[in-house]
Design an enzyme around this catalytic site. Structure first.
Site, mmCIF file in Angstrom:
data_model
loop_
_atom_site.group_PDB
_atom_site.id
_atom_site.type_symbol
_atom_site.label_atom_id
_atom_site.label_comp_id
_atom_site.label_asym_id
_atom_site.label_seq_id
_atom_site.Cartn_x
_atom_site.Cartn_y
_atom_site.Cartn_z
ATOM 1 N N CYS A 216 0.826 -1.207 0.000
ATOM 2 C CA CYS A 216 0.000 0.000 0.000
ATOM 3 C C CYS A 216 0.862 1.259 0.000
ATOM 4 O O CYS A 216 1.924 1.311 0.627
ATOM 5 C CB CYS A 216 -0.924 -0.008 1.217
ATOM 6 S SG CYS A 216 -2.066 1.379 1.276
ATOM 7 N N CYS B 79 1.052 9.987 2.051
ATOM 8 C CA CYS B 79 1.170 9.303 0.764
ATOM 9 C C CYS B 79 2.639 9.088 0.446
ATOM 10 O O CYS B 79 3.456 10.009 0.567
ATOM 11 C CB CYS B 79 0.503 10.127 -0.334
ATOM 12 S SG CYS B 79 0.754 9.458 -2.007
#
EC number: 2.3.2.31
Length: 304
Positions: A207, A220
């Site tokens: 991820c 992120c």
């Protein structure tokens, strides 16, 4: 040394082994971790807060805390411990294997260096030298030179020293040294720094929504944008990071469905309980007023 260490371990337990004739009189104590009743010879009392747990559960708790705690102090496993006890190093050394205790000491030292403004780690991956940092104003970059590999870097961003440029304006990239290569914040870099605490993080696969293990900041991996409040992962629906989460569209939709279900469930609980609270509020107010009135009469000298 072996006999001394074993003697210390034995003194940590709550009671000595009972004789066979006294087994019927041995009291049983409930462990707060496994909720099983154990005899006192199978229990361990913590030195600081005097909370008692079975030794087997305490060993498992310590090993898990060492692996997941990043060198943080190991606190009492009782969530409602009134004394907020912390396990001593002698207790940890007595209950965990030698390699686990050495790992705890190493992680603890690394954490102490990270929190010390007068010390920092050399950013070269295979150097691992603790470098002294000169005192300065808070947040002011200082030139640091590693005594081992002689790399000159910034004390704030750990990049190559930039005397005339601020840390924000400097272009982080690959730092070539004679010991190897240190990656910066490029999109495809395997090692990046946490945007908050500047700890180096390596991502192999999986991820793209990252959580720093040191400061718990969520961001992120590609653009380093803050994702602490992005519970629906909308960041990966648009912009340069579109469809870069690393999960299928179906799994993302399932995650959003779960989040919505949790929020709806909490809303239903609030709607159901609010009328009950409104109905019970007069009784609660009467009880509080009655209690206050009784205390007032008790302390009123005219009633005596």
């Amino acid at each position: 040394m072996g006999s001394v260490g074993r003697l210390h371990c034995l003194t940590m337990t709550a009671a000595e082994n009972p004789t066979p004739g006294d087994l019927a009189l041995v009291p049983l104590v409930t462990c707060k971790l496994c909720l099983c009743e154990q005899s006192l010879d199978k229990m361990t009392t913590l030195q600081e807060c005097r909370c008692i747990f079975c030794t087997a559960c305490l060993k498992q708790y310590m090993q898990l805390a060492i692996r997941e705690g990043c060198g943080s102090p190991i606190t009492c496993p009782d969530m409602v411990c009134l004394n907020h006890g912390t396990l001593q190093e002698a207790e940890i050394a007595c209950l965990v294997p030698v390699d686990q205790f050495q790992l705890y000491q190493r992680l603890k030292f690394e954490r102490e260096v990270h929190l010390d403004p007068c010390r920092t780690w050399c950013p070269v991956a295979d150097c691992q030298t603790v470098c002294p940092v000169a005192t300065s104003d808070p947040g002011q970059p200082v030139l640091v030179e590693c005594p081992s590999c002689h790399l000159k870097f910034c004390s704030c961003c750990k990049d190559a020293w930039h005397a005339e440029v601020s840390c924000r304006d400097s272009q982080p990239g690959i730092l070539p040294t004679e010991h190897g290569t240190l990656f910066g914040t490029e999109t495809d870099a395997p090692i990046k720094q946490c945007p908050v605490c500047r700890v180096y993080i390596e991502r192999n696969e999986g991820c793209a929504q990252m959580m720093c293990k040191n400061c718990k900041h969520t961001f992120c991996w590609y653009c380093l944008q803050n994702l602490d409040n992005d519970i629906f992962l909308r960041h990966y629906d648009r912009g340069p990071c579109r469809n870069k989460l690393g999960h299928s569209r179906a799994s993302v939709m399932w995650n959003r469905t779960q989040v919505v279900g949790i929020l709806v469930g909490l809303g239903i609980i609030a709607l159901v309980t609010s009328p009950l609270l409104l109905l019970a509020s007069p009784c609660i107010i009467c009880c509080v007023c009655k209690s206050c009135r009784g205390k007032k009469k008790k302390h009123d000298p005219s009633t005596t």
